[in-house]
Enzyme design. Structure first.
Site, mmCIF file in Angstrom:
data_model
loop_
_atom_site.group_PDB
_atom_site.id
_atom_site.type_symbol
_atom_site.label_atom_id
_atom_site.label_comp_id
_atom_site.label_asym_id
_atom_site.label_seq_id
_atom_site.Cartn_x
_atom_site.Cartn_y
_atom_site.Cartn_z
ATOM 1 N N HIS A 46 -0.240 8.146 0.742
ATOM 2 C CA HIS A 46 -0.372 6.702 0.565
ATOM 3 C C HIS A 46 -1.845 6.316 0.689
ATOM 4 C CE1 HIS A 46 4.004 6.423 2.079
ATOM 5 N NE2 HIS A 46 3.979 6.254 0.771
ATOM 6 N N MET A 47 -2.411 5.812 -0.378
ATOM 7 C CA MET A 47 -3.834 5.474 -0.390
ATOM 8 C C MET A 47 -4.024 3.976 -0.124
ATOM 9 S SD MET A 47 -5.787 7.959 -0.410
ATOM 10 C CE MET A 47 -5.686 9.745 -0.586
ATOM 11 N N HIS A 48 -3.738 3.631 1.145
ATOM 12 C CA HIS A 48 -3.820 2.231 1.572
ATOM 13 C C HIS A 48 -5.212 1.638 1.338
ATOM 14 C CE1 HIS A 48 -0.195 3.310 3.941
ATOM 15 N NE2 HIS A 48 -0.887 4.363 4.347
ATOM 16 N N ASP A 49 -6.233 2.333 1.828
ATOM 17 C CA ASP A 49 -7.574 1.756 1.890
ATOM 18 C C ASP A 49 -8.280 1.672 0.538
ATOM 19 O OD1 ASP A 49 -7.011 1.538 4.552
ATOM 20 O OD2 ASP A 49 -8.255 3.222 5.167
ATOM 21 N N THR A 104 0.818 -1.218 0.000
ATOM 22 C CA THR A 104 0.000 0.000 0.000
ATOM 23 C C THR A 104 0.852 1.268 0.000
ATOM 24 O OG1 THR A 104 -0.250 0.066 2.413
ATOM 25 C CG2 THR A 104 -1.907 -1.172 1.145
#
Length: 345
Positions: free
Chosen positions: A268-271, A202
């Protein structure tokens, strides 16, 4: 391009990247969100639930059930992270009150009753601490076998942590819950194991100001949306589309945070990545592993430990995402969310 309809339970601690994950799912015609479970994490649970309701209201979404979940972790004090996500969890954005109401059932009950109503049909997506799901499994031990699939944003496997040197935020908030969930999925066959999207992958999903510009352009929003590291904190988006405007204000806070931690003016676009994997598991290459959580270590409590080669003589209980194509992901996200924002704005 959309595929067959997929029923989802979405468990979130909304959160800037959780917000974009929700918008991505709302923008995906193949996603049928049966319910949204709110859990404490990025901000307290009441604020999480309000954010969920208000995003639904802003998007004029159908009346999707939003349930209030766990206020505290299973066995430790709650930590929240307003420094990362803003005082309300949505950065610089201030969403209008939706006037919508919470479900009469709590998140644990919603999890259990929905999977019983739709055995083998529901994909669970958890982008916050695993507290609600752990409590649901305590209430219904067959839940892992009743789900079609589980996708989790959580852990760091061959990667530094983002909370301590070795821990990822969602797992570190409630390590006991994470361990209970991972243990409960032991013994499931290939194709039914949880897919874990950890920091290893991610943190390759780096959103830039150009992605925000492209989102606004796809939504037909004017003027062109330009966010810059030179923007003062009080500056707010003036682009015409309300979804893009609020999203931009949220994301710029997240980019300011990453810059303040020497990671660049990115987010950071983890979701959202985990949400995309929930709809299309082929988006990520995975490797099977046996995953456990350290609960006692003075320096390492909350660390996810992956046995890739069978040292523990235990069967794999997870498939860990190890690689993807970030550009392909962002092209898809920009197209879906941009068109969706245009249709509801």
């Amino acid at each position: 391009m959309s595929g067959p309809t997929q029923r989802l339970i979405v468990d979130v601690d909304t959160g800037i990247d959780d917000s974009l994950a929700l918008l991505y799912l709302l923008a995906s015609p193949e996603a049928e969100i049966l319910g949204i479970a709110s859990t404490a994490g990025n901000v307290p649970v009441e604020q999480v639930a309000a954010n969920n309701l208000n995003w639904l209201g802003l998007c004029r979404a159908p009346d999707i059930e939003v349930a209030l979940g766990a206020r505290v972790p299973l066995d430790c004090a709650l930590r929240t992270t307003e420094d990362t996500h803003g005082p309300q969890g949505i950065g610089y954005a201030v969403l209008p009150d939706s006037g919508r109401s919470l479900s009469e059932r709590d998140a644990t009950t919603m999890w259990v009753e929905l999977v019983r109503e739709h055995p083998g049909e529901v994909t669970g997506l958890v982008t916050g601490p695993l507290t609600n799901l752990a409590l649901a499994i305590r209430a219904e031990p067959e839940l892992p076998r009743l789900l079609h699939r589980l996708v989790v944003m959580g852990g760091a496997y061959n990667h530094p942590g983002n909370t301590t040197p070795t821990t990822e935020w969602n797992v570190s908030v409630d390590p006991e819950a994470a361990k209970e969930v991972f243990d409960a999925f032991s013994g499931l066959p290939e194709g039914r194991r949880p897919i874990l999207c950890g920091l290893d992958i991610t943190e390759t999903i780096e959103m830039t100001p150009d992605h925000v510009r492209r989102l606004a352009e796809a939504a037909g929003s004017v003027p062109a949306e330009v966010i810059s590291p030179e923007d003062a904190p009080h500056i707010r988006s003036r682009t015409s589309n309300p979804v893009i405007r609020h999203l931009s204000d949220a994301i710029r806070f997240y980019m300011d945070f990453h810059r303040s931690h020497n990671q660049g003016f990115i987010a950071h676009m983890h979701d959202p990545f985990a949400a995309a994997v929930a709809l299309n598991p082929d988006l990520a290459r995975t490797r099977p592993a046996t995953v456990d959580v350290e609960l006692q270590g003075t320096l390492t409590r909350g660390t996810t430990v992956a046995d890739w080669v069978g040292h523990w003589n235990r069967e794999p209980n997870a498939d860990i995402a190890v690689s993807t194509d970030p550009a392909t992901f962002f092209d898809d996200l920009v197209d879906r969310v941009g068109r969706y924002a245009k249709s509801v704005g």
